[in-house]
Design an enzyme around this catalytic site. Structure first.
Site, mmCIF file in Angstrom:
data_model
loop_
_atom_site.group_PDB
_atom_site.id
_atom_site.type_symbol
_atom_site.label_atom_id
_atom_site.label_comp_id
_atom_site.label_asym_id
_atom_site.label_seq_id
_atom_site.Cartn_x
_atom_site.Cartn_y
_atom_site.Cartn_z
ATOM 1 N N GLY A 112 0.132 -16.598 -2.211
ATOM 2 C CA GLY A 112 -0.648 -17.201 -2.915
ATOM 3 C C GLY A 112 -0.686 -16.503 -4.279
ATOM 4 N N GLY A 113 -0.857 -14.981 -4.067
ATOM 5 C CA GLY A 113 -0.887 -14.330 -5.292
ATOM 6 C C GLY A 113 -1.832 -13.095 -5.140
ATOM 7 N N ALA A 153 0.988 -1.077 0.022
ATOM 8 C CA ALA A 153 0.217 -0.111 0.209
ATOM 9 C C ALA A 153 0.967 1.089 0.140
ATOM 10 C CB ALA A 153 -0.999 0.027 1.161
ATOM 11 N N GLU A 213 -7.765 -20.457 -5.930
ATOM 12 C CA GLU A 213 -8.021 -20.287 -4.494
ATOM 13 C C GLU A 213 -9.436 -20.344 -4.032
ATOM 14 O OE1 GLU A 213 -5.669 -17.066 -3.148
ATOM 15 O OE2 GLU A 213 -4.003 -17.999 -3.392
ATOM 16 N N ARG A 236 -12.452 -11.921 4.170
ATOM 17 C CA ARG A 236 -11.858 -11.552 2.864
ATOM 18 C C ARG A 236 -11.721 -12.564 1.951
ATOM 19 N NH1 ARG A 236 -6.360 -11.783 1.459
ATOM 20 N NH2 ARG A 236 -5.936 -12.254 3.375
ATOM 21 N N HIS A 241 -6.301 -17.932 9.280
ATOM 22 C CA HIS A 241 -5.962 -18.834 7.942
ATOM 23 C C HIS A 241 -6.162 -20.176 8.351
ATOM 24 C CE1 HIS A 241 -4.206 -20.472 4.378
ATOM 25 N NE2 HIS A 241 -4.398 -19.240 3.736
ATOM 26 N N SER A 275 -6.501 -8.927 -1.083
ATOM 27 C CA SER A 275 -5.717 -7.865 -0.123
ATOM 28 C C SER A 275 -4.562 -7.265 -1.085
ATOM 29 C CB SER A 275 -5.171 -8.557 1.198
ATOM 30 O OG SER A 275 -4.637 -7.623 1.829
ATOM 31 N N HIS A 282 -4.672 -13.996 10.575
ATOM 32 C CA HIS A 282 -4.226 -13.976 9.402
ATOM 33 C C HIS A 282 -4.216 -12.599 8.969
ATOM 34 C CE1 HIS A 282 -2.308 -14.668 5.583
ATOM 35 N NE2 HIS A 282 -3.290 -14.477 4.673
ATOM 36 N N ARG A 300 -12.598 -19.354 3.354
ATOM 37 C CA ARG A 300 -11.485 -19.520 4.419
ATOM 38 C C ARG A 300 -12.063 -19.677 5.981
ATOM 39 N NH1 ARG A 300 -6.916 -15.277 3.611
ATOM 40 N NH2 ARG A 300 -6.447 -16.659 1.800
HETATM 41 P P1 FAD Z 1 2.085 -4.351 5.098
HETATM 42 O O1 FAD Z 1 2.650 -5.153 3.952
HETATM 43 O O2 FAD Z 1 2.037 -5.185 6.386
HETATM 44 O O3 FAD Z 1 3.247 -3.051 5.459
HETATM 45 C C1 FAD Z 1 2.861 -2.338 7.008
HETATM 46 C C2 FAD Z 1 4.012 -1.473 6.862
HETATM 47 O O4 FAD Z 1 3.775 -0.637 7.799
HETATM 48 C C3 FAD Z 1 5.432 -2.206 7.418
HETATM 49 O O5 FAD Z 1 6.524 -1.613 6.348
HETATM 50 C C4 FAD Z 1 5.369 -1.832 8.772
HETATM 51 O O6 FAD Z 1 6.921 -1.821 9.261
HETATM 52 C C5 FAD Z 1 4.892 -0.498 8.676
HETATM 53 N N1 FAD Z 1 4.459 -0.198 10.087
HETATM 54 C C6 FAD Z 1 3.614 -0.436 10.979
HETATM 55 N N2 FAD Z 1 3.550 0.260 11.996
HETATM 56 C C7 FAD Z 1 4.014 1.080 11.890
HETATM 57 C C8 FAD Z 1 4.480 2.254 12.675
HETATM 58 N N3 FAD Z 1 4.028 2.681 13.851
HETATM 59 N N4 FAD Z 1 5.406 3.021 12.377
HETATM 60 C C9 FAD Z 1 6.025 3.308 10.999
HETATM 61 N N5 FAD Z 1 5.989 2.176 10.129
HETATM 62 C C10 FAD Z 1 4.933 1.106 10.607
HETATM 63 N N6 FAD Z 1 -2.705 -11.150 0.521
HETATM 64 C C11 FAD Z 1 -3.041 -11.435 -0.819
HETATM 65 O O7 FAD Z 1 -3.975 -10.783 -1.600
HETATM 66 N N7 FAD Z 1 -2.416 -12.283 -1.527
HETATM 67 C C12 FAD Z 1 -1.734 -13.445 -0.830
HETATM 68 O O8 FAD Z 1 -1.005 -14.535 -1.277
HETATM 69 C C13 FAD Z 1 -1.151 -13.081 0.507
HETATM 70 N N8 FAD Z 1 -0.675 -14.114 1.339
HETATM 71 C C14 FAD Z 1 -0.138 -13.663 2.833
HETATM 72 C C15 FAD Z 1 0.663 -14.364 3.331
HETATM 73 C C16 FAD Z 1 0.820 -14.123 4.497
HETATM 74 C C17 FAD Z 1 1.958 -14.742 5.320
HETATM 75 C C18 FAD Z 1 0.507 -12.921 5.235
HETATM 76 C C19 FAD Z 1 0.924 -12.661 6.507
HETATM 77 C C20 FAD Z 1 -0.525 -12.150 4.598
HETATM 78 C C21 FAD Z 1 -0.986 -12.399 3.148
HETATM 79 N N9 FAD Z 1 -1.762 -11.675 2.443
HETATM 80 C C22 FAD Z 1 -1.669 -12.029 1.069
HETATM 81 C C23 FAD Z 1 -2.155 -10.482 3.065
HETATM 82 C C24 FAD Z 1 -1.421 -9.275 2.483
HETATM 83 O O9 FAD Z 1 -0.221 -9.767 2.424
HETATM 84 C C25 FAD Z 1 -1.361 -8.291 3.329
HETATM 85 O O10 FAD Z 1 -2.623 -7.856 3.702
HETATM 86 C C26 FAD Z 1 -0.859 -6.992 2.537
HETATM 87 O O11 FAD Z 1 0.357 -7.352 2.205
HETATM 88 C C27 FAD Z 1 -0.947 -5.626 3.457
HETATM 89 O O12 FAD Z 1 -0.168 -4.686 2.754
HETATM 90 P P2 FAD Z 1 0.071 -3.302 3.532
HETATM 91 O O13 FAD Z 1 1.043 -2.575 2.598
HETATM 92 O O14 FAD Z 1 -1.207 -2.685 3.909
HETATM 93 O O15 FAD Z 1 0.725 -3.647 5.024
HETATM 94 C C1 SIN Z 2 -2.461 -17.697 0.832
HETATM 95 O O1 SIN Z 2 -1.408 -17.774 0.016
HETATM 96 O O2 SIN Z 2 -2.956 -18.626 1.273
HETATM 97 C C2 SIN Z 2 -2.837 -16.306 1.280
HETATM 98 C C3 SIN Z 2 -3.636 -15.812 0.499
HETATM 99 C C4 SIN Z 2 -4.219 -14.481 1.243
HETATM 100 O O3 SIN Z 2 -4.148 -14.291 2.267
HETATM 101 O O4 SIN Z 2 -5.073 -13.842 0.542
#
Ligand code: FAD
Ligand code: SIN
Length: 485
Positions: free
Chosen positions: A47-48, A15, A112, A366, A223, A371, A330, A270
Site C-alpha cells: 500500500g505505501g 528498520a 486507506e 495499527r 489483514h 509500519s 499480518h 482493519r
Molecule cells: P522486516 O522487513 O520484516 O525485516 C526483518 C529482517 O530481519 C529480515 O531481513 C529477516 O531476514 C531478518 N531476521 C529475522 N530473524 C532473524 C535472525 N534470527 N537472524 C538474522 N536476521 C533475522 N506496512 C506499511 O506501512 N505499508 C504497507 O503498505 C505494508 N504492506 C505490507 C504488505 C505485506 C505483504 C506485509 C507482510 C507487510 C506489510 N506492511 C506494510 C508491514 C511492513 O511491511 C512491516 O511491518 C515492515 O516492513 C517491517 O520492517 P522491519 O524492518 O521491522 O522487518
Molecule cells: C496493505 O497494503 O494493505 C498493507 C498496508 C499495511 O499493512 O499497512
C-alpha cells in the site's frame, strides 16, 4: 573474517537498512540477514507509507492513529511518529528515492482504511516495499552477511556484547559495541499469514530467554483481504489501497455486509473489517469476495501491477473477476518493549526497532501504512542515539555451547504450532481454547526439541498468556461472544 564491530544490525528490512543509511560512514557496522536480503516483510509491502502531508495534517494523523489503536497507544510515541514523519520522508526523498507522482511531479497520496484523508505515499504502484528495499540496498555502505541466523544475544551483567550466529553450517560469535534488533514480526507462527518466510519470532524468543520484557503480545493484526487459497506459505495480500480506491467486500449473494457492522463499511479499521468478515462468514456460511469491478481495467494494471500479475498467475483476471478472501495474520503490534530511542530497559547497548519492537505506537490495532513510517522514524532515532553514545567498550569473550538448533521432529511440531496459533489464538479468542493452546505449548516446551522451535514456542506462549490476561475485547484482541467487535 573479522568478528568485532562498532554496530551489528540484525535484519535487512526498512528498520535495519534505514538505521545503516543514517549511521555515518566512519562507523564500522555489519548487517546480518537470515536469508537473502529481500526476504523480509518490507520487500512485500504494497500500500505505501502513511505520512502527514503538512503541519495541519499532523494533528489529524495523530488522531487517526490513536483512534485505530483503540485507546491503547502510547501518545508520546504517536506524536513523535506523526510529527517526525514528514521530515524523515522528505530526507529520504532528498537522498533520491522516488515516490509516485502525477504528470506535473506532485506526490500522489492515496486513501486507506481509517485515515481521515489521503496521506499514503506509494512507489512503483503497489510495490512500495520492493522499491524502498532496492533503494536502501543500493545505498548500503556497510557489509552484509547473508544466510546468517542470530541464535542468541551475548549478554553479561546487563550489557550486550554481540550475537551468536549460525552461518554456512558453522556457529560463531560476532561482537559489537552496540547491537540493533530489527528482525521483524512473528508471521510464521501462524498457519495463514502474509509474511516473508524469515519472520519467525526468533529474537522475541531469545529476549524471553534473557528475561527481556515483551509488551502487548496479545495485539496481533489480521489483514482482512488475503487470498489464502494457494499452497504458498506466504499468502497473497490484496492491499488496503484497493478498498481505499473503490474495491468492495461482498458475500456470495453480492451483499455489502460490512455496513451492518460499522457505518464506514470498507473503510473501517482493519481489525473491525477482519472481525466482521469472520463473523458474517460464520453466521451465514457464505463465501466472502473482494469485488474490484469498479476499476477501469487499464488503470488497474498500471496502479496495481504486482497484484494484477500475481493473481493472473493463479487464474484470476483482475479487476473483472471476484477474488475469494479471508483474513490472515499480518502484523505484530506487540514486541520487545523499548523506549522512544529504541533502547531496551535493563540491557545496555541493545536496541530494537521496527516490527520486532513495541513502543506502544500502534496500540491495540495499527493504522494502515504506519509500519513503514515507524521503521523510518525510529531507526533515525536509534542511529542518532548510537552516534551520540558510541565510545570505548571493554571486550568480553563468550564461549560456544553445544545447544542443538534443530532436532528430528521439530518440523512436525512447527506445523502443529501454526495450526494451534491460527485456530486457538487467532482472530477470535475464547478462554477455554487459549488455555488448551497454552497447555499444549507448555507440553511441547518439555520435549527434546531444537533451540529454534523452542524460540517459536516461547514467543507463542507469550502471545497466548497475554491474550489470557486481557479479559475484554480491545482492538485486534477479540473475545468471542462479546457484544462489541
Ligand atoms: P522486516 O522487513 O520484516 O525485516 C526483518 C529482517 O530481519 C529480515 O531481513 C529477516 O531476514 C531478518 N531476521 C529475522 N530473524 C532473524 C535472525 N534470527 N537472524 C538474522 N536476521 C533475522 N506496512 C506499511 O506501512 N505499508 C504497507 O503498505 C505494508 N504492506 C505490507 C504488505 C505485506 C505483504 C506485509 C507482510 C507487510 C506489510 N506492511 C506494510 C508491514 C511492513 O511491511 C512491516 O511491518 C515492515 O516492513 C517491517 O520492517 P522491519 O524492518 O521491522 O522487518
Ligand atoms: C496493505 O497494503 O494493505 C498493507 C498496508 C499495511 O499493512 O499497512
Amino acid at each position: 573474517m573479522k568478528n568485532y564491530y562498532d554496530v551489528i544490525i540484525i535484519g535487512s528490512g526498512v528498520a535495519g537498512l534505514h538505521t545503516a543509511l543514517k549511521l555515518s560512514q566512519g562507523i564500522d557496522a555489519l548487517v546480518l540477514s537470515k536469508d537473502y536480503a529481500w526476504e523480509c516483510n518490507t520487500f512485500y509491502a504494497q500500500g505505501g507509507v502513511a505520512v502527514a502531508k503538512d503541519t495541519a495534517d499532523v494533528t489529524l494523523h495523530v488522531a487517526d492513529t490513536l483512534a485505530a489503536g483503540a485507546g491503547h497507544c502510547d501518545e508520546d510515541a504517536v506524536n513523535l511518529l506523526c510529527s517526525m514523519g514528514k521530515t524523515v520522508i522528505d530526507s529520504f526523498i532528498q537522498e533520491g528515492f522516488v515516490f509516485d507522482t502525477d504528470s506535473d511531479g506532485n506526490l500522489l497520496y492515496t486513501q486507506e482504511a481509517a485515515h481521515s484523508t489521503n496521506r499514503i505515499l506509494h512507489a512503483s504502484g503497489d510495490a512500495t516495499g520492493r522499491a524502498i528495499h532496492h533503494f536502501l540496498m543500493e545505498k548500503l555502505k556497510f557489509p552484509i552477511l547473508y544466510n546468517t541466523q542470530v541464535t542468541d544475544l551475548l549478554i553479561d551483567e546487563g550489557v550486550c556484547y554481540g550475537v551468536k550466529v549460525y552461518h554456512a553450517n558453522k556457529k560463531f560469535n560476532l561482537y559489537a559495541k552496540k547491537v540493533v534488533i530489527a528482525s521483524g514480526g512473528v508471521g510464521s507462527l501462524y498457519a495463514y499469514h502474509t509474511n516473508a518466510r524469515t519472520i519467525s519470532a526468533d529474537m522475541h524468543g531469545i529476549c524471553l530467554r534473557h528475561g527481556i520484557a515483551l509488551r502487548d503480545m496479545e495485539m496481533m493484526q489480521f489483514h482482512p483481504t488475503v487470498f489464502v487459497k494457494s499452497d504458498a506459505v506466504r499468502k497473497q495480500l490484496l492491499s488496503e489501497a484497493l478498498r481505499g480506491e473503490g474495491a468492495m467486500i461482498v458475500d456470495s449473494d453480492g451483499k455489502r455486509f460490512l455496513f451492518d457492522y460499522d457505518s464506514r463499511g470498507e473503510l473501517s479499521p482493519r481489525n473491525l473489517v477482519s472481525q466482521a468478515i469472520f463473523d458474517h462468514a460464520q453466521k451465514t456460511k457464505k463465501e466472502i469476495f473482494l469485488d474490484l469491478r469498479s476499476f477501469d481495467c487499464e488503470h488497474f494494471k498500471k496502479r496495481f501491477p504486482s497484484i494484477y500479475f500475481n493473481m493472473k498467475n493463479v487464474g484470476y483476471d483482475l479487476p473483472q473477476t471476484l477474488v475469494p478472501i479471508s483474513p490472515a495474520f499480518h502484523y505484530a503490534m506487540g514486541g520487545i518493549k523499548t523506549d522512544l530511542d529504541g533502547k531496551i530497559a535493563g540491557v545496555a547497548d541493545l536496541y530494537a526497532i521496527g516490527e520486532v519492537a513495541c513502543t506502544g505506537v500502534h496500540g491495540a490495532n495499527r493504522l494502515a501504512s504506519n509500519s513503514l513510517l515507524e521503521g523510518f522514524v525510529f531507526s533515525t532515532r536509534v542511529a542518532s542515539n548510537i552516534e551520540e553514545t558510541l565510545g570505548d567498550k571493554k571486550r568480553v569473550v563468550f564461549a560456544q555451547n553445544n545447544e542443538k538448533l534443530i532436532r528430528d521432529g521439530d518440523k512436525l511440531l512447527k506445523n502443529e504450532l501454526r495450526a494451534i496459533m491460527w485456530q486457538d489464538a487467532g482472530i477470535v479468542r475464547e478462554k477455554k481454547r487459549l488455555k488448551k493452546a497454552l497447555n499444549r505449548v507448555e507440553e511441547m516446551l518439555e520435549l527434546q526439541i531444537g533451540k529454534l522451535i523452542g524460540l517459536r514456542l516461547l514467543a507463542s506462549r507469550a502471545i497466548i498468556q497475554s491474550a489470557l490476561a486481557r479479559e475484554h475485547s480491545l482492538g485486534a484482541h477479540y473475545i468471542l461472544g462479546e457484544e462489541k467487535i
